[in-house]
Design a protein around this motif. Sequence first.
Motif, mmCIF file in Angstrom:
data_model
loop_
_atom_site.group_PDB
_atom_site.id
_atom_site.type_symbol
_atom_site.label_atom_id
_atom_site.label_comp_id
_atom_site.label_asym_id
_atom_site.label_seq_id
_atom_site.Cartn_x
_atom_site.Cartn_y
_atom_site.Cartn_z
ATOM 1 N N VAL A 35 45.555 40.719 36.447
ATOM 2 C CA VAL A 35 47.006 41.613 36.883
ATOM 3 C C VAL A 35 46.718 42.825 36.823
ATOM 4 O O VAL A 35 46.422 43.405 35.498
ATOM 5 C CB VAL A 35 48.003 41.005 36.373
ATOM 6 C CG1 VAL A 35 49.407 41.776 36.965
ATOM 7 C CG2 VAL A 35 48.127 39.540 36.679
ATOM 8 N N THR A 36 46.900 43.833 37.771
ATOM 9 C CA THR A 36 47.062 45.488 37.633
ATOM 10 C C THR A 36 48.407 45.736 38.122
ATOM 11 O O THR A 36 48.841 45.441 39.128
ATOM 12 C CB THR A 36 45.997 45.988 38.462
ATOM 13 O OG1 THR A 36 44.744 45.305 38.309
ATOM 14 C CG2 THR A 36 45.949 47.455 38.368
ATOM 15 N N ILE A 37 48.963 46.431 37.122
ATOM 16 C CA ILE A 37 50.245 47.038 37.413
ATOM 17 C C ILE A 37 50.023 48.547 38.244
ATOM 18 O O ILE A 37 49.425 49.440 37.658
ATOM 19 C CB ILE A 37 51.073 47.391 36.009
ATOM 20 C CG1 ILE A 37 51.359 46.427 35.162
ATOM 21 C CG2 ILE A 37 52.305 47.970 36.418
ATOM 22 C CD1 ILE A 37 52.035 44.955 35.912
ATOM 23 N N ASN A 38 50.524 48.476 39.435
ATOM 24 C CA ASN A 38 50.424 49.639 40.410
ATOM 25 C C ASN A 38 51.496 50.553 40.065
ATOM 26 O O ASN A 38 51.399 51.693 40.161
ATOM 27 C CB ASN A 38 50.299 49.148 41.750
ATOM 28 C CG ASN A 38 48.727 48.478 41.904
ATOM 29 O OD1 ASN A 38 48.072 48.357 41.108
ATOM 30 N ND2 ASN A 38 48.954 47.914 43.164
ATOM 31 N N ASN A 57 40.988 38.965 43.254
ATOM 32 C CA ASN A 57 40.427 37.723 44.034
ATOM 33 C C ASN A 57 41.473 36.559 44.047
ATOM 34 O O ASN A 57 41.228 35.494 43.768
ATOM 35 C CB ASN A 57 39.388 37.196 43.205
ATOM 36 C CG ASN A 57 38.189 38.095 43.152
ATOM 37 O OD1 ASN A 57 38.066 38.709 44.119
ATOM 38 N ND2 ASN A 57 37.477 38.146 42.149
ATOM 39 N N ALA A 58 42.685 36.972 44.596
ATOM 40 C CA ALA A 58 43.811 35.979 44.807
ATOM 41 C C ALA A 58 43.817 35.698 46.374
ATOM 42 O O ALA A 58 44.255 36.801 46.978
ATOM 43 C CB ALA A 58 44.977 36.275 44.044
ATOM 44 N N ASP A 59 44.224 34.660 46.873
ATOM 45 C CA ASP A 59 44.724 34.272 48.247
ATOM 46 C C ASP A 59 45.967 34.540 48.248
ATOM 47 O O ASP A 59 46.602 34.615 47.380
ATOM 48 C CB ASP A 59 44.008 33.018 48.730
ATOM 49 C CG ASP A 59 44.665 31.671 47.748
ATOM 50 O OD1 ASP A 59 45.065 32.041 46.602
ATOM 51 O OD2 ASP A 59 44.169 30.399 48.077
ATOM 52 N N ASN A 65 52.125 32.399 43.888
ATOM 53 C CA ASN A 65 52.357 31.874 42.527
ATOM 54 C C ASN A 65 52.247 32.947 41.609
ATOM 55 O O ASN A 65 53.054 32.873 40.519
ATOM 56 C CB ASN A 65 51.040 31.114 42.400
ATOM 57 C CG ASN A 65 51.230 29.720 43.160
ATOM 58 O OD1 ASN A 65 52.329 29.311 43.507
ATOM 59 N ND2 ASN A 65 50.011 29.123 43.402
ATOM 60 N N HIS A 66 51.396 34.091 41.550
ATOM 61 C CA HIS A 66 51.699 34.979 40.466
ATOM 62 C C HIS A 66 52.819 35.690 40.398
ATOM 63 O O HIS A 66 53.573 35.926 39.394
ATOM 64 C CB HIS A 66 50.541 36.142 40.777
ATOM 65 C CG HIS A 66 49.358 35.828 40.349
ATOM 66 N ND1 HIS A 66 48.381 34.934 40.687
ATOM 67 C CD2 HIS A 66 48.672 36.208 39.028
ATOM 68 C CE1 HIS A 66 47.415 34.599 39.853
ATOM 69 N NE2 HIS A 66 47.342 35.429 39.011
ATOM 70 N N VAL A 67 53.678 35.954 41.493
ATOM 71 C CA VAL A 67 54.863 36.593 41.806
ATOM 72 C C VAL A 67 55.931 35.563 40.888
ATOM 73 O O VAL A 67 56.785 36.001 40.080
ATOM 74 C CB VAL A 67 55.456 36.632 43.032
ATOM 75 C CG1 VAL A 67 56.904 37.164 43.103
ATOM 76 C CG2 VAL A 67 54.390 38.009 43.727
ATOM 77 N N LYS A 68 55.928 34.313 41.441
ATOM 78 C CA LYS A 68 56.804 33.269 40.482
ATOM 79 C C LYS A 68 56.503 33.243 39.054
ATOM 80 O O LYS A 68 57.118 33.242 38.337
ATOM 81 C CB LYS A 68 56.464 31.864 41.326
ATOM 82 C CG LYS A 68 57.183 30.754 40.774
ATOM 83 C CD LYS A 68 56.880 29.408 41.271
ATOM 84 C CE LYS A 68 55.892 28.901 41.003
ATOM 85 N NZ LYS A 68 55.388 27.500 41.285
ATOM 86 N N TRP A 69 55.179 33.022 38.842
ATOM 87 C CA TRP A 69 54.869 33.024 37.201
ATOM 88 C C TRP A 69 55.318 34.174 36.573
ATOM 89 O O TRP A 69 55.893 34.142 35.430
ATOM 90 C CB TRP A 69 53.297 32.924 37.006
ATOM 91 C CG TRP A 69 52.938 31.493 37.630
ATOM 92 C CD1 TRP A 69 53.685 30.121 37.793
ATOM 93 C CD2 TRP A 69 51.443 31.266 38.176
ATOM 94 N NE1 TRP A 69 52.947 29.320 38.420
ATOM 95 C CE2 TRP A 69 51.605 29.770 38.443
ATOM 96 C CE3 TRP A 69 50.595 31.999 38.264
ATOM 97 C CZ2 TRP A 69 50.228 29.256 39.262
ATOM 98 C CZ3 TRP A 69 49.335 31.428 38.866
ATOM 99 C CH2 TRP A 69 49.331 30.064 39.449
ATOM 100 N N PHE A 101 47.231 47.841 48.775
ATOM 101 C CA PHE A 101 45.815 47.611 48.805
ATOM 102 C C PHE A 101 45.210 46.559 49.715
ATOM 103 O O PHE A 101 44.128 47.349 50.415
ATOM 104 C CB PHE A 101 45.585 47.044 47.420
ATOM 105 C CG PHE A 101 43.832 47.134 47.208
ATOM 106 C CD1 PHE A 101 43.126 48.284 46.773
ATOM 107 C CD2 PHE A 101 43.323 45.820 47.158
ATOM 108 C CE1 PHE A 101 41.801 47.892 46.792
ATOM 109 C CE2 PHE A 101 41.935 45.634 47.191
ATOM 110 C CZ PHE A 101 41.343 46.948 46.817
ATOM 111 N N ASP A 102 45.845 45.568 50.019
ATOM 112 C CA ASP A 102 45.239 44.759 50.938
ATOM 113 C C ASP A 102 45.538 45.465 52.432
ATOM 114 O O ASP A 102 44.537 45.278 53.417
ATOM 115 C CB ASP A 102 46.145 43.497 51.160
ATOM 116 C CG ASP A 102 45.815 42.701 49.718
ATOM 117 O OD1 ASP A 102 44.778 42.849 49.168
ATOM 118 O OD2 ASP A 102 46.935 41.882 49.467
ATOM 119 N N THR A 103 46.636 46.107 52.587
ATOM 120 C CA THR A 103 46.655 46.877 54.124
ATOM 121 C C THR A 103 45.718 47.821 54.107
ATOM 122 O O THR A 103 44.993 48.089 55.289
ATOM 123 C CB THR A 103 47.950 47.442 54.059
ATOM 124 O OG1 THR A 103 49.220 46.340 53.800
ATOM 125 C CG2 THR A 103 48.413 48.074 55.333
ATOM 126 N N GLY A 104 45.540 48.648 52.940
ATOM 127 C CA GLY A 104 44.586 49.698 53.201
ATOM 128 C C GLY A 104 43.185 49.016 53.475
ATOM 129 O O GLY A 104 42.313 49.725 54.103
#
Length: 124
Positions: A35-38, A57-59, A65-69, A101-104
Amino acid sequence: MAKEFGRSARVSSEMQKELSFILQRIVKDSRLGFVTINEVDLTKDLAVAKIYFTVLNADADGKKNHVKWLNQLAPVIRHELAKRMRLRHISELRFLYDDSFDTGMRVAELLSDIDKADTDAEQE
């Protein structure tokens, strides 16, 4: 003369550093990936902190799930943050996935496709 950086900007910068350290070294949860804090966006009264993060590397399901966790772990993370920062009150933590990042990457891919199409058209 106005201050160039307000208190909330200084606190959010320090909070970003401390959160990164806490997630890397202190929180031991096998479900969490890299996890990287932007960015940490604080309200003016420092009551709520919106924490934007990315995961390597997360789909789409992994991101949700990461948001929930992370939001489930927020009280533990907040407690650790309170130990490390010298503030009277620690902000409520809300974790949000940062899709910039994904959008970029998607925009770069589209531009690459356009450039490739232009190159192919010139060769014909």
